[in-house]
Design an enzyme around this catalytic site. Structure first.
Site, PDB file in Angstrom:
ATOM      1  N   GLU A   1       0.853  -1.189   0.000  1.00  0.00           N
ATOM      2  CA  GLU A   1       0.000   0.000   0.000  1.00  0.00           C
ATOM      3  C   GLU A   1       0.880   1.227   0.000  1.00  0.00           C
ATOM      4  O   GLU A   1       1.628   1.465   0.940  1.00  0.00           O
ATOM      5  CB  GLU A   1      -0.894   0.009   1.232  1.00  0.00           C
ATOM      6  CG  GLU A   1      -2.034  -0.946   1.108  1.00  0.00           C
ATOM      7  CD  GLU A   1      -2.538  -1.375   2.459  1.00  0.00           C
ATOM      8  OE1 GLU A   1      -2.600  -0.524   3.356  1.00  0.00           O
ATOM      9  OE2 GLU A   1      -2.824  -2.558   2.602  1.00  0.00           O
TER      10      GLU A   1
ATOM     11  N   ASP B   1      -5.440   8.524  10.955  1.00  0.00           N
ATOM     12  CA  ASP B   1      -4.097   8.072  11.286  1.00  0.00           C
ATOM     13  C   ASP B   1      -3.597   8.606  12.613  1.00  0.00           C
ATOM     14  O   ASP B   1      -3.870   9.744  12.995  1.00  0.00           O
ATOM     15  CB  ASP B   1      -3.129   8.494  10.169  1.00  0.00           C
ATOM     16  CG  ASP B   1      -3.337   7.645   8.927  1.00  0.00           C
ATOM     17  OD1 ASP B   1      -3.189   6.415   9.038  1.00  0.00           O
ATOM     18  OD2 ASP B   1      -3.689   8.204   7.874  1.00  0.00           O
TER      19      ASP B   1
END
Ligand SMILES: Cc1ncc(COP(=O)(O)O)c(C=O)c1O
Lengths: 258, 608
Positions: free
Chosen positions: A49, A60
């Site tokens: 990824e 995140d």
């Protein structure tokens, strides 16, 4: 969907547990992108990824936030990333997925973005803030026409009904977030996770599941893949690169797969 | 067009019909009809005007009923004379001013001359079908007779309107005179029996009418969009929380018990209604009529508390015991910490490190109120980053936590929910302005916009009033083109920020940029989706005010009116130097907050 089978779909057919690695493009240095991808493939990683950095990465934790901020400072943009990846398929065969937030794609133009991905040989996208229903209504046709697989997240809080809906809209794998958290929040899995992994397994979904968030070493990789098809490591890898540099990528991968 | 449902009788039925949010509900105080109302009116939304219908009733009885049932309008169905109407409008025996609707029955023709005497003594006319009974005859008159309507007074159209008339209504709307048609009045055609309304058919009728787009033009649609803007662009981790809220917010807000608790706290704890103050010296200086809606006089010193009271009650209904919030200027943080103290709930406030430094008094207040203030250290370390941190907290605490967003931003349903809680501002403006000026609608409403909550509340009840112009004031920082600005409507492009599609400041690559304004509350790179829609459709005029212009306007208000405004508010006050209003224009401006928190800024700026 497309006449040719997508690399992700091919990979998912292999009779093994898959290791997928996330890294932030343009970090630690702007031009590390291709080197990192090649190193990961050479050391036995199954899927990658590529994180397209965003100024406001809501899902995140601090590790990926910081790497994103640094990558943007280094000069990473959507255009720069596409340029770096221009010839990637001359050397790399494993599935490549771009993971990024929706706004940069929207500004690039969703269709242009998808076309560019196809030209380069990107196989799929993970866009945490593009909800499945909006995707289904507005963008699925475009993604399909460029042979791109869109991957959706589920969490321990996602209802069975919604999981089944997500399963019906997906045609690659389902990204199973291990616990309700942002990336990099936890290490180690408890009873709760095991139950959740089993619950999802028992739903007999048509798409295999790959677990992400909170996987950092060999033991968490093993637990995560007891039921699931594979696991994704993100923050732990970014941390490793921060502390040890990209030269020691083989050590990191070996420690997971040993 | 507004909707009035008349002839309500039964408690349950009243509540069910009220949930459809008509604009008026009618109760007939006339004992010769089967729809005669003789019980109590249950607790219903204040947005619905309770209307008493009378036929040649004794004036004292009417006044007594108005006060007893807290009616907002009366509809006079008999031969009440002009002086009778006038008495109702001028009597000091009423607690609040009342709307007077005078009914005229139309059959094969109508002599519009009879209206002359009523022009100055009532608010609306109502045209009904002439029949055996005073109202409720169940068939329509020939609406084309209204083509000779000589007046400009808005009127209600009544008499035998049912679901079968949808097409006739659409056709009527194309006629010239329909622009004066203020509302449709429905009754017998929606009944199962006299006084008992068929809620399903009524809902269908209302939906079909509003599908005419008109009503939804500036409100959120069922998908959570204002035109092209809004929606819920959230990571899957937040889906259950946001979905829970979306499913419940309208239901909860419509609960009479919720409304009652909300209204009570706004009154007793916040100190509402906030005054609508005619700023005489300011008006003289700019040769126009300026009213200030005094949100600065609320408890905690700004409009923010209207929303936090609403959301804390919502959080309790949803069983949450941990509250998080973001704050810029600290006003929303203080308002959140305050309601958490009030309810005894844990409170965590995220605030940018830079804002912590420039809003020190508010940081201290939050701490005194028992909140934990966590600095946002990422990005520009201001409001945008505090919001990111709050969202991350929510992702990590999905079960027990409610996120009280402080502006009309975020994923649907937040912009709409915050707007509805703040809409008390324009609800009050309507009746207050009526007391001052004899009319509910000003010529302009104006407010400053950070995310847009005080503005949304100030505009809400005027959005669909075409005679009311809307002004939105953004912070230009050091100048719109200086690179140090927060003027989103000018500098922004469509994109996604904090879970909604809206206008935001960003690079060509789609990275969100760091705004700048001297005012922490306006230092935000986006605007709420409703405002993006108002900008795109041209419904609102957007103006940009620099730091310098704002600070001077703030000081001017101190000197002319004895009010020290928040620096956010000072931006709105500065428009009078940019825009010339007419002497008779009535401008209502939201005075969103007081300047106590900004004293150090004012001191530094003016070297006081
Ligand atoms: C006094 C005052 N006015 C205005 C604002 C801007 O917020 P909004 O646009 O949501 O009303 C703030 C925000 O902190 C404020 O404190």
């Amino acid at each position: 969907m497309t006449e040719k089978m997508n690399r992700i779909q091919e990979k998912l057919k292999e009779d093994k547990k898959l290791l997928s690695i996330y890294f932030t493009a343009g970090y630690p240095n702007l031009d590390d992108t291709v080197k990192i991808i090649q190193e990961l493939e050479n050391n036995g990683v199954d899927m990658i990824e590529i994180g397209l950095p965003f100024s406001d990465p809501l899902a995140d934790g601090p590790t990926i936030q910081d790497s994103s901020t640094k990558a943007l400072k280094n000069g990473m943009t959507t255009e720069v990333l596409f340029n770096q990846l221009r010839n990637i398929r001359e050397t790399v065969n494993i599935p490549l997925i771009i993971m990024g937030y929706f706004n940069p794609m929207l500004q690039y133009g969703v269709e242009d973005f998808c076309k560019k991905c196809q030209d380069i040989g990107i196989d799929g996208l993970i866009i945490p803030d593009l909800p499945v229903d909006v995707y289904h209504e507005e963008y699925k046709a475009i993604f399909d026409s460029y042979g791109l697989i869109n991957v959706f997240l589920i969490t321990p809080q996602t209802s069975d009904e919604r999981i089944k809906y997500i399963d019906s809209v997906s045609d690659g794998f389902i990204y199973m977030v291990s616990s309700a958290s942002t990336t990099g929040a936890k290490s180690g899995f408890g009873e709760e996770q095991s139950e959740y992994f089993k619950r999802i397994n028992d739903l007999n979904l048509k798409n295999p599941q790959i677990v992400g968030f909170g996987i950092s070493n060999n033991s968490t990789f093993k637990v995560a893949t007891t039921y699931a098809k594979g696991a994704i490591i993100g923050s732990a890898f970014v941390k490793h690169v921060t502390n040890e540099g990209i030269e020691t990528i083989p050590n990191f991968v070996n420690s997971i797969l040993k | 067009m507004k909707i009035k449902v008349c002839g309500m009788k039964y408690q349950d039925n009243i509540e069910q019909v009220a949930a459809l949010q008509p604009d008026y509900l009618g109760f007939i105080f006339y004992d010769k009809t089967p729809r005669h109302f003789d019980t109590e009116i249950p607790e219903i939304s204040n947005d619905i005007k309770k209307t008493g219908v009378f036929v040649n009733e004794d004036l004292n009885t009417v006044i007594q009923k108005i006060n007893e049932f807290n009616l907002q309008a009366v509809q006079l169905h008999g031969e009440e004379a002009p002086f009778y109407c006038n008495m109702l409008r001028t009597t000091t025996l009423l607690k609040k001013p009342i709307e007077v609707i005078k009914v005229f029955s139309v059959m094969d023709g109508f002599n519009f001359k009879v209206l002359n005497e009523y022009e100055d003594v009532c608010d609306y006319y109502l045209f009904d079908t002439k029949g055996k009974l005073p109202g409720g005859n169940g068939y329509a008159f020939d609406w084309s007779l209204l083509n000779d309507y000589p007046s400009t007074k808005p009127f209600f159209l009544s008499g035998g309107i049912g679901i079968d008339q949808i097409n006739d209504i659409k056709k009527f709307k194309e006629s010239e005179v329909s622009k004066y048609c203020y509302a449709l009045d429905v009754n017998s055609k929606f009944e199962l029996e006299p006084g008992l309304k068929n809620v399903g058919v009524l809902r269908e009728f209302i939906n079909k009418l509003s599908n005419n787009k008109e009503m939804q033009k500036y409100n959120v649609d069922e998908r959570g969009y204002y035109g092209d803007f809004g929606g819920a662009f959230i990571p899957e981790m937040l889906y259950p929380n946001v979905e829970e809220l979306r499913e419940n917010y309208l239901k909860v807000m419509a609960e009479p018990k919720f409304k009652k608790e909300f209204d009570q706290l706004l009154k007793d704890y916040v100190g509402r209604p906030s005054p609508l103050y005619f700023a005489k010296r300011l008006s003289e200086k700019y040769n126009t009529k300026i009213y200030l809606k005094r949100e600065d006089l609320n408890h905690t010193g700004a409009h923010k508390i209207n929303n936090t009271i609403g959301q804390i009650l919502m959080a309790k209904r949803l069983g949450k015991n941990r509250i998080i919030a973001e704050t810029g200027a600290g006003q929303h943080g203080v308002a959140t910490a305050t309601v958490c103290a009030l309810m005894g709930l844990e409170c965590i406030v995220y605030m940018g490190e830079i804002d912590i430094a420039r809003q020190a008094p508010n940081v201290a207040r939050m701490k005194m109120l028992g909140a934990k203030v966590i600095p946002a250290l990422s990005g520009s370390r201001t409001l945008k980053d505090a919001t990111n941190e709050a969202i991350r907290d929510w992702i990590n605490n999905p079960v027990n936590t409610h996120y009280i967003i402080g502006s009309a931003i975020g994923p649907h349903p937040y912009p709409d929910m915050v707007t509805r809680f703040q809409s008390v501002i324009s609800e009050e403006i309507k009746w207050q302005l009526k007391e001052h000026e004899g009319r509910e609608n000003p010529d302009y409403v104006a407010a400053c916009i950070g995310g847009g909550s005080n503005a949304a509340g100030t505009y809400y009840h005027f959005l669909h009033e075409e005679d009311v112009k809307i002004i939105a004031v953004e912070a230009a920082g050091l100048g719109v083109d200086s690179g140090e600005s927060a003027a989103t409507s000018v500098l922004g492009k469509e994109g996604i920020i904090h879970g909604c599609k809206t206008l935001l400041m960003q690079t060509a690559d789609g990275q969100i940029t760091e705004p700048y304004s001297i005012s922490a509350g306006l230092d935000y790179p986006g605007v709420g989706p409703m405002h993006a829609h108002l900008a795109k459709t041209g419904r609102a005029e957007f103006m940009s005010i620099t730091d310098d212009e704002a600070m001077k306007a703030g000081l001017e208000l101190c000197e002319l009116e004895g009010i020290i405004p928040a620096i956010e508010t000072s931006h709105a006050l500065a428009i009078f130097k940019q825009k010339q209003f007419k002497p008779n224009d009535v401008i209502v401006m939201s005075l969103s907050g007081r300047g106590d928190k900004d004293l150090q800024n004012y001191i530094d700026y003016f070297k006081i």
